[in-house]
Design an enzyme around this catalytic site. Structure first.
Site: not given
Length: 139
Positions: A43, A112
């Site tokens: 998005c 991460c």
């Protein structure tokens, strides 16, 4: 959402939509040292700044803080026999990666991330505006 995910390849679908993980040391953004913003691959929401990126040695792009805490949703993940905190895009719910409590100061967090979940936008370049492609209620 359907329009936003139409251009994703097989690996991006596996990671972003089915909560997969790319192999360590394979991501295209792991060694990126440029200045800019890491946005959601689906998005375009700004997720991380290059100012917060660090080399964790884990094989995935790592950050000690999000661009804006409201842009990254945290969910309890008990898959694979572990208890972890999954990160998803707060706007489109795409899987990004996980956060761990072993990062550097000042936050102590290590976000991460999967490279395929992110798109890098170099400083001085406009951020993508994917939600304005088509029906704005389709996300």
């Amino acid at each position: 959402m359907k329009q936003l995910t139409a251009g994703l390849d097989r690996e991006e679908i596996r990671v972003l939509l089915h909560h997969g993980t790319e192999r360590p040391f394979c991501g295209t953004l792991l060694d990126n040292k440029k200045t800019g913003t890491y946005v959601c691959r689906v998005c375009g929401l700004p997720l991380f700044s290059s100012q917060h990126k660090f080399d964790s040695g884990t094989g995935w792009p790592s950050f000690f803080a999000p661009f804006d805490p409201a842009h990254v949703a945290n969910l309890r993940d008990v898959s694979h026999g572990m208890v972890r905190v999954e990160n998803r895009c707060a706007r489109c719910d795409s899987h990004l990666g996980h956060v761990f409590p072993d990062g550097p100061p000042p936050s102590g967090a290590r976000f991460c991330m999967n490279s395929v979940s992110l798109e890098f936008v170099e400083a001085g370049t406009p951020l993508p505006d994917r939600l304005n492609r088509g029906d704005p209620t389709d996300h």
